[in-house]
Design a protein around this motif. Sequence first.
Motif, PDB file in Angstrom:
ATOM      1  N   ASP A 183       3.759   4.491   4.582  1.00 15.47           N
ATOM      2  CA  ASP A 183       4.108   3.501   5.585  1.00 15.47           C
ATOM      3  C   ASP A 183       5.532   3.580   6.084  1.00 15.47           C
ATOM      4  OD1 ASP A 183       1.522   2.146   5.410  1.00 15.47           O
ATOM      5  OD2 ASP A 183       2.289   0.831   3.899  1.00 15.47           O
ATOM      6  N   SER A 184       5.672   2.953   7.215  1.00 15.99           N
ATOM      7  CA  SER A 184       6.924   3.229   8.008  1.00 15.99           C
ATOM      8  C   SER A 184       7.991   2.297   7.148  1.00 15.99           C
ATOM      9  CB  SER A 184       6.670   3.008   9.429  1.00 15.99           C
ATOM     10  OG  SER A 184       6.328   1.468   9.636  1.00 15.99           O
ATOM     11  N   ALA A 185       9.235   2.578   7.510  1.00 17.58           N
ATOM     12  CA  ALA A 185      10.232   1.882   6.791  1.00 17.58           C
ATOM     13  C   ALA A 185      10.371   0.569   7.662  1.00 17.58           C
ATOM     14  CB  ALA A 185      11.548   2.556   7.339  1.00 17.58           C
ATOM     15  N   SER A 186      10.129   0.143   8.785  1.00 18.31           N
ATOM     16  CA  SER A 186      10.018  -1.134   9.329  1.00 18.31           C
ATOM     17  C   SER A 186       8.954  -1.860   8.755  1.00 18.31           C
ATOM     18  CB  SER A 186       9.742  -0.978  10.779  1.00 18.31           C
ATOM     19  OG  SER A 186       8.612  -0.498  11.058  1.00 18.31           O
ATOM     20  N   LYS A 187       7.736  -1.537   8.521  1.00 17.41           N
ATOM     21  CA  LYS A 187       6.666  -2.356   7.970  1.00 17.41           C
ATOM     22  C   LYS A 187       6.990  -2.486   6.615  1.00 17.41           C
ATOM     23  CE  LYS A 187       1.912  -2.056   6.746  1.00 17.41           C
ATOM     24  NZ  LYS A 187       0.461  -1.362   6.695  1.00 17.41           N
ATOM     25  N   ILE A 188       7.655  -1.823   5.637  1.00 19.15           N
ATOM     26  CA  ILE A 188       8.104  -1.919   4.288  1.00 19.15           C
ATOM     27  C   ILE A 188       9.188  -2.889   4.315  1.00 19.15           C
ATOM     28  CG2 ILE A 188       9.221  -0.996   2.359  1.00 19.15           C
ATOM     29  CD1 ILE A 188       7.673   1.647   2.807  1.00 19.15           C
ATOM     30  N   GLY A 206      10.038  -7.257   2.329  1.00 22.93           N
ATOM     31  CA  GLY A 206      11.286  -7.480   1.673  1.00 22.93           C
ATOM     32  C   GLY A 206      11.335  -6.232   0.700  1.00 22.93           C
ATOM     33  N   SER A 207      11.334  -5.029   1.090  1.00 26.71           N
ATOM     34  CA  SER A 207      11.390  -3.742   0.146  1.00 26.71           C
ATOM     35  C   SER A 207      11.942  -2.695   0.881  1.00 26.71           C
ATOM     36  CB  SER A 207      10.194  -3.283  -0.570  1.00 26.71           C
ATOM     37  OG  SER A 207      10.346  -2.467  -1.414  1.00 26.71           O
TER      38      SER A 207
END
Length: 371
Positions: free
Chosen positions: A157-162, A166-167
């Motif tokens: 998963d992409s950084a924006s979604k993570i 809140g992670s």
Amino acid sequence: MDTVLKPLYYAVSWIIVQFHSFFSLIFDKNSGWAWGLSIVSLVVLIRICLIPLFVKQIKATRNMQALQPKMKAIQERYKSDRQRQSEEMMKLYKETGTNPLSSCLPILAQSPFFISLYQVLNHIAQGKTVGVINHDLLASAREAHIFGAPLSVKFLDSASKIEKLGSTVTDVRVVTVVMIVLMSLSQFYTQRQLMTKNVDLTVKTPFMQQQKMLMYIFPIMFAVFGINFPVGVLVYWLTTNVWTMGQQMFIIRRNPTPGSLAYQQRQERLRAKGKLKEDPAEVEAKQAAEAARAARQQPKRQPKAKRTAAPATGQQPAGRPQARTKASSGNGAKQQPEDAKSKQGGGSSRGAKSGQRKGGPQRPKHPSSKK
């Protein structure tokens, strides 16, 4: 697929919600412990229901191992006739009451629940309600983290979604990699335990080679496909692997395959406790064999110098008493008549020609011989 599996979505989500309600009495309802333990409890419940199928799987696997020599003989006999080969195989299965698909029953029965859980967690990651999970439960599940990783995110998963959940990417990837490694190791150990301890060592069949290949293929499959599954599914998969490993250890210890290493160890444990009743005839045969082995003494080997020196001194080598005795007796028997003849005939026998007979008709000479 959603239409076909929609009833299972409701069943899986309802079970998770019920366990979540129970664990919310102990932990925070939005915590990863409450939701993570709900997934673990779902696995335990499903595996308990699958115990009868697991027993059938064990019996089918043992029957398949026992039938491998006969199956190989059928394949060699009807190598050029595939139809006859299939008919003979089905006849063999029918006579022995073996179903080849029985070894796959637990996996086949568990796969719909696995797919349903994957879809439920995927809906949660997308912020969609599914089954009995409403908006309040959806918000609570999205906030649940296991060691800093949300239940609904994946390794890729992409950084924006993570970040929206809140992670961080580091937390997610560390948690997923650790879980994937544990899944692969548990699967490898389970398969290796089956190959080294619960296989009849007296029967060498292609089935053993296939199991050995699966021992290395399955962990690689877990590593490849694991990066595409949400953390919650990895929790499910790791839990079911650990359950399978423990269940198999229990079965191998209590009811091992006859002829296997685990079976020999079990017999030794029962014999040490005095619980094993052996056949008296077998016990007597073992005792007789041990007594014969203890009484058997190998002759001592002597150096060559002693063996060659023995005739000169008049002593016989210890290793070959009978051979020396026979040889010496034979030489003595030959010498006695010659000595007697020499005494009776005097020196006349020395002058006799080798081709003549004494005391009887003479043999005619060959024409080519010299006079």
